[in-house]
Enzyme design. Structure first.
Site, short mmCIF file in Angstrom:
data_model
loop_
_atom_site.label_atom_id
_atom_site.label_comp_id
_atom_site.label_asym_id
_atom_site.label_seq_id
_atom_site.Cartn_x
_atom_site.Cartn_y
_atom_site.Cartn_z
N GLY A 299 21.78 5.58 10.92
CA GLY A 299 20.91 6.75 10.84
C GLY A 299 19.54 6.39 11.37
O GLY A 299 19.24 5.22 11.64
N LYS A 300 18.72 7.36 11.58
CA LYS A 300 17.33 7.13 11.99
C LYS A 300 16.53 8.38 11.72
O LYS A 300 17.10 9.48 11.71
CB LYS A 300 17.27 6.79 13.48
CG LYS A 300 16.06 5.97 13.88
CD LYS A 300 16.27 4.51 13.59
CE LYS A 300 15.03 3.69 13.91
NZ LYS A 300 15.31 2.25 13.80
N GLY A 301 15.24 8.23 11.51
CA GLY A 301 14.40 9.40 11.28
C GLY A 301 13.07 9.21 11.98
O GLY A 301 12.73 8.11 12.42
#
Ligand code: NAD
Length: 425
Positions: free
Chosen positions: A114-116
């Site tokens: 994931g990444k944000g």
């Protein structure tokens, strides 16, 4: 013909998503993955965009845009950092989240990717403004994160304080303290010993293995490091303590060189005092562009992406390239390095020490029992050594270079998990 389907070289050299996609395609073809599985592996499982109103210190209200992308949760909760930077884009967050899926699979830890990110400039925002952005962003993505769902960590522009705010906001909503919702926290709030050093330590461990594989010795190895930050600074310090000779450090404002080896602690102290590595008395100042091509055994780029390109790969003299940074080598440069027989330790293996100790942090938080630093470092070593051997074994078995082997291994592991789970409904 492959060339007809390949975008212009320029695009491949500047867009990390293009580089990553080409490596993905090559690995998927070699593995013989069918079209359906390729579609699943290529497409992020979830993408979220949030527009968050935040009160600035002067009373104005600004709306910031943030993202959270979960590329894959096939092997466990999504795992990946949150970036605060002016040039964050959904495309970039997508690419970085896919990278996390492959990285976690290479080191075989039970996480997806994931990444944000939030589009903002942390250098011009006050501490209070950053805290309000972080808390509102956390509140907006709250239902999608959690120890079992998606576990953020720091990335560019965020740090352990940001993680403490996220943990606190999440915990206030849950009505109890949930330390395992993020990693990279301060030590006294559920952080792990050894996390700060982990990425640099991982680089040291895989370089040790590469030298052993090539029948070279650390005592004779001359190292050039680009970037004296968390990864490069720590790797340089630990390598120098392990007997390597760090002959050159390259920074954004200059480079210093000493054929007998730099004193990394003294250089770090000098930078701390003066704000720059330039002017360090026990070394010679050298041109920072040319410093990448100094005769050395190990080159460790640990600053930014797209450093080794088709324009300069030919001039690299190192025998081992340990990719501390994410994406320092372009897809086109890979072929040139292969021709030159450079032993590449690809980023998704070389810098995976950080996410590995993040995994340990998550485990410790869930156990409520904290490990000693020695225990953390020993476990990290076990994982990095066995992952190195997995990648090298895969490269030998399939007759491919190390990078392609790392991608193939990762895709294979994620595809296997998806197949075993089957498609729901
Ligand atoms: P950092 O900000 O602590 O350090 C980066 C260093 O590189 C700084 O000292 C900066 O001045 C220097 N730098 C910037 N531009 C440069 C240039 N053009 N030439 C030479 N030096 C330059 O960042 P970091 O956390 O060490 O991350 C470095 C790289 O490693 C990034 O690609 C990051 O994504 C990757 N990475 C970091 C971690 C981690 O745990 N920190 C984990 C995996 C990957």
């Amino acid at each position: 013909m492959i060339l007809e389907a390949t975008p212009p070289v320029d695009d491949l050299e500047v867009n990390p998503w293009e580089s990553a996609s080409h490596r993905f395609d090559e690995a998927a073809s070699k593995l013989g993955l069918d079209d359906g599985m390729r579609k699943v592996l290529r497409t992020p499982a979830m993408e979220l965009t949030v527009n968050i109103p935040v009160a600035l210190d002067d009373g104005r209200i600004e709306v910031f845009t943030g993202y959270r992308v979960q590329h894959s949760i096939a092997r466990g909760p999504a795992k990946g950092g949150i970036r605060f930077a002016p040039d964050v884009s959904l495309d970039e967050v997508r690419a970085l989240s896919a990278w996390m899926t492959w990285k976690c699979a290479v080191v075989n830890i039970p996480f997806g990717g994931g990444k944000g990110g939030v589009i903002c400039d942390p250098t011009i925002l006050s501490e209070g403004e950053l805290e309000r952005i972080t808390r509102r962003y956390t509140a907006e993505i709250l239902e999608f994160i959690g120890p079992e769902r998606d576990v953020p960590a720091p990335d560019m522009g965020t740090n352990e304080q940001t993680m403490a705010w996220i943990m606190d906001t999440y915990s206030m909503h849950k009505r109890h303290t949930v330390t395992a919702v993020v990693t990279g926290k301060p030590l006294d709030l559920g952080g792990s010993k050894g996390r700060v050093e982990a990425t640099g330590r991982g680089c040291l461990i895989v370089t040790n293995e590469a030298l052993r594989h090539l029948k070279m010795s650390p005592g004779d190895a001359r190292v050039v490091v680009q970037g004296l930050g968390n990864v490069g600074g720590m790797a340089a310090r630990l390598m120098s303590e392990a007997g390597y000779k760090i002959v050159c450090i390259i920074e954004h404002d200059g480079a210093v060189y000493s054929p007998k080896g730099l004193d990394i602690r003294a250089l770090t102290a000098h930078r701390h005092e003066t704000g720059s590595i330039v002017g360090f008395k026990d070394a010679e100042a050298v041109d920072r562009e040319e410093a990448l091509f100094i005769d050395c055994d190990v080159l460790l780029p640990a600053a930014k992406e797209n450093v080794i390109t088709s324009a300069n790969a030919e001039r690299i003299k190192a025998k081992v390239l340990c990719e501390g940074a994410n994406g320092p080598t372009t897809y086109v440069a890979d072929a040139i390095l292969k021709e030159k027989n450079v032993f590449v330790i690809p980023d998704i293996l070389a810098n995976a020490g950080g996410v590995t100790v993040s995994y340990f942090e998550w485990v410790q938080d869930r156990q409520g029992y904290f490990w000693t630093e020695r225990f953390v470092n020993n476990r990290l070593e076990e994982i990095m050594v066995s992952s190195f051997n997995d990648v090298i074994g895969y490269a030998q078995k399939h007759g491919v270079n190390n990078r392609l082997a790392a991608y193939m291994l990762a895709l294979d592991r994620v595809a296997f998990a998806i197949k075993r789970r089957g498609l729901y409904a």
